[in-house]
Design an enzyme around this catalytic site. Structure first.
Site, short mmCIF file in Angstrom:
data_model
loop_
_atom_site.label_atom_id
_atom_site.label_comp_id
_atom_site.label_asym_id
_atom_site.label_seq_id
_atom_site.Cartn_x
_atom_site.Cartn_y
_atom_site.Cartn_z
CB THR A 1 9.23 58.03 4.16
OG1 THR A 1 9.32 58.75 2.93
CG2 THR A 1 10.62 57.67 4.63
CB VAL B 1 3.90 61.20 -2.44
CG1 VAL B 1 4.19 59.81 -2.99
CG2 VAL B 1 5.15 61.76 -1.76
CE LYS C 1 12.30 59.56 1.19
NZ LYS C 1 12.46 60.59 0.19
CD GLU D 1 7.95 59.88 -5.32
OE1 GLU D 1 7.24 58.99 -5.79
OE2 GLU D 1 8.72 60.57 -6.03
CG PHE D 2 14.14 59.08 -4.27
CD1 PHE D 2 14.79 58.94 -3.05
CD2 PHE D 2 13.90 57.94 -5.01
CE1 PHE D 2 15.19 57.68 -2.59
CE2 PHE D 2 14.30 56.68 -4.57
CZ PHE D 2 14.94 56.56 -3.35
CB THR E 1 4.91 58.17 7.74
OG1 THR E 1 5.78 58.75 6.73
CG2 THR E 1 4.15 57.02 7.13
CG ASN F 1 27.07 74.42 -2.93
OD1 ASN F 1 26.07 75.04 -3.29
ND2 ASN F 1 28.18 74.38 -3.65
N PRO G 1 24.07 77.66 2.26
CG PRO G 1 25.80 78.90 3.19
CD PRO G 1 25.18 78.54 1.88
CG ASP H 1 -6.93 63.01 0.54
OD1 ASP H 1 -5.77 63.11 0.11
OD2 ASP H 1 -7.28 63.38 1.70
N1 LIG Z 1 6.50 65.74 0.41
C1 LIG Z 1 7.60 65.21 -0.06
O1 LIG Z 1 8.47 65.90 -0.64
C2 LIG Z 1 7.84 63.72 0.04
C3 LIG Z 1 8.89 63.15 -0.70
C4 LIG Z 1 9.13 61.79 -0.57
C5 LIG Z 1 8.38 61.03 0.30
N2 LIG Z 1 7.38 61.61 1.03
C6 LIG Z 1 6.62 60.75 1.94
O2 LIG Z 1 5.36 60.45 1.35
C7 LIG Z 1 4.33 60.44 2.33
C8 LIG Z 1 3.25 61.45 1.97
O3 LIG Z 1 3.83 62.74 1.95
P1 LIG Z 1 3.09 63.99 1.25
O4 LIG Z 1 4.04 65.12 1.37
O5 LIG Z 1 2.56 63.59 -0.06
O6 LIG Z 1 1.88 64.20 2.27
P2 LIG Z 1 0.72 65.29 2.18
O7 LIG Z 1 0.47 65.75 3.56
O8 LIG Z 1 1.05 66.30 1.13
O9 LIG Z 1 -0.52 64.45 1.64
C9 LIG Z 1 -1.04 63.35 2.30
C10 LIG Z 1 -2.50 63.17 1.91
O10 LIG Z 1 -2.97 61.95 2.51
C11 LIG Z 1 -4.31 62.17 2.93
N3 LIG Z 1 -4.66 61.12 3.89
C12 LIG Z 1 -4.37 61.02 5.21
N4 LIG Z 1 -4.86 59.86 5.71
C13 LIG Z 1 -5.47 59.21 4.69
C14 LIG Z 1 -6.15 57.97 4.57
N5 LIG Z 1 -6.29 57.14 5.63
N6 LIG Z 1 -6.68 57.62 3.38
C15 LIG Z 1 -6.54 58.44 2.30
N7 LIG Z 1 -5.90 59.64 2.35
C16 LIG Z 1 -5.37 60.01 3.52
C17 LIG Z 1 -4.29 63.59 3.48
O11 LIG Z 1 -5.60 64.13 3.57
C18 LIG Z 1 -3.41 64.30 2.43
O12 LIG Z 1 -4.19 64.80 1.37
C19 LIG Z 1 5.03 60.68 3.67
O13 LIG Z 1 5.35 59.45 4.23
C20 LIG Z 1 6.30 61.41 3.28
O14 LIG Z 1 7.34 61.21 4.20
C21 LIG Z 1 7.08 62.93 0.90
#
Ligand SMILES: NC(=O)c1ccc[n+]([C@@H]2O[C@H](COP(=O)([O-])OP(=O)(O)OC[C@H]3O[C@@H](n4cnc5c(N)ncnc54)[C@H](O)[C@@H]3O)[C@@H](O)[C@H]2O)c1
Length: 374
Positions: free
Chosen positions: A117, A11, A197, A140-141, A82, A243, A245, A29
């Site tokens: 999320t 994201v 979401k 985010e989608f 999360t 769709n 499986p 990060d």
């Molecule tokens: N991956 C997806 O397809 C997607 C789509 C929509 C929403 N989301 C939501 O977005 C959020 C992030 O998902 P993601 O897939 O990008 O996660 P990810 O695991 O790919 O990346 C998260 C990043 O955050 C960093 N991080 C952790 N704690 C931190 C802090 N305190 N300060 C700064 N950086 C920190 C981690 O080191 C990592 O690099 C989640 O809540 C997820 O549900 C993800």
């Protein structure tokens, strides 16, 4: 504008890369190795569009130091994980809170836009705790592997706010100005944006579960599932998409977001969400039972753990659960998965050479093609 990104995963990295052509971006990060990769213009996630932008060495700052990354930012996107906590029965939002504490120590008035999320009702609580900041929630989608492409062509832009409609509109404009298309913008309350979401992902999980149940029925009766799916999907109200499986829905988001939405219901009557979660478990049990029925000499070989072609991770992959169950029941399990470097993965022997894997005299499971044996 000076914009900071907290969390450089799928994201955060895609939003920062989208915005860095016109704005001053700081990626922050806690992972030193991720930041080192970013400084060398190496994308820590596999995403062809991000890699293309990085090849031109765009201007941005990358740091693990909050005072360098956050202090001058006017807008900060929080994009940290999360995960769902089974013990607490809801998302573990502690990473959002620690990012926000780090931000607040060095910058007390930046606008905060949560992209992670979150549970329904969470952003309002956070906004009350940090009255100096305007706090927004924008779901985010994106799809992994197409994260930047999806941010350039968003299906919609949703921004939830408490009492900051104008700021919410400005953030929506910012996301829209960098998009290639002209998506519908929805400015709404926090709780509506949070609900959008979780209900979206739960619908997707429900649809996957539906076509998996169709496939389970067809496989059991000896019917051709593809013909049935084609006939069903020709109805334009149903549609010939999403769709296919599979061995069950997996990935980072659908398993946890469905559980979070179910927990948000509390004692409000609802059946579909829990049925979707149960149906996904049933599907994995069905695949496991079939694999055991068909495996000759207790030998099973699994061809990839990823759930989508081109994926760079196998987070919450149903194939991992099936592999673990087979190992636990003393099956001789082999795995072909280039993303795994170890010789042994959860008790399965990892085969590096695909030709060698193909020659194995074992039942082959191909999760990507929904095939049990070939
Ligand atoms: N991956 C997806 O397809 C997607 C789509 C929509 C929403 N989301 C939501 O977005 C959020 C992030 O998902 P993601 O897939 O990008 O996660 P990810 O695991 O790919 O990346 C998260 C990043 O955050 C960093 N991080 C952790 N704690 C931190 C802090 N305190 N300060 C700064 N950086 C920190 C981690 O080191 C990592 O690099 C989640 O809540 C997820 O549900 C993800």
């Amino acid at each position: 504008m000076k914009i900071a990104i907290a969390g450089c995963g799928y994201v955060g990295l895609s939003i920062g890369t989208l915005l860095c052509a016109r704005h001053d971006i700081s990626f922050v990060d806690i992972s030193q190795s991720r930041i080192e990769q970013l400084k060398s213009f190496v994308s820590p996630i596999r995403d062809p569009e991000i890699e293309r932008v990085f090849a031109d060495r765009p201007h941005f700052l990358a740091t693990t130091d909050p005072s360098i990354g956050y202090s001058a930012a006017r807008l900060i996107f929080i994009c940290v994980p999360t995960d769902y906590s089974e013990e607490a029965g809801k998302f573990d939002t502690s990473k959002i809170e620690s990012a926000l504490e780090a931000i607040d120590r060095v910058n007390q008035d930046a606008v905060i836009c949560i992209k992670s999320t979150v549970p329904i009702g969470y952003t309002r609580t956070l906004a009350t705790k940090y009255p100096g900041h305007t706090v927004l929630f924008s779901p985010e989608f994106l799809r992994e592997g197409k994260a930047l492409e999806d941010n350039r062509n968003p299906s919609r832009i949703v921004v939830g706010h408490g009492k900051a409609e104008e700021t919410a509109k400005k953030v929506a404009d910012l996301l829209k100005e960098n998009a290639c298309t002209s998506p519908t913008v929805l400015i709404c309350d926090y709780e509506e944006a949070e609900s959008i979401k979780l209900f979206s992902n739960t619908y997707l999980a429900m649809r996957i579960a539906f076509f998996n149940e169709l496939d389970t029925y067809a496989k059991t009766k000896g019917f051709d599932a593809n013909t049935i799916i084609k006939g069903v999907s020709l109805d334009p109200r149903i549609g010939d998409f999403y769709n296919h499986p599979s061995f069950g829905y997996g990935g980072y988001c659908l398993p946890k977001d469905t559980k979070q939405l179910l927990s948000s219901y509390g004692d409000i009557p609802a059946d579909l969400i829990s049925a979707t979660i149960e149906s996904n478990k049933d599907r994995k049990r069905f695949i496991l039972r079939k694999a055991k029925e068909l495996a000759k000499g207790k030998k099973v070989a699994i061809d990839r753990l990823i759930s989508k072609p081109g994926s760079d991770n196998y987070r919450q992959s149903p194939a991992v659960e099936i592999l673990e169950a087979l190992v636990e029941q003393d099956y001789d399990v082999y795995l072909y998965e280039p993303l795994v470097n170890e010789a042994l993965f959860h008790g399965a022997k990892v085969i590096k050479d695909y030709e060698e894997f193909k020659e194995l005299d074992a039942l082959k499971l191909r999760p990507l093609l929904n095939e049990i044996g070939w």
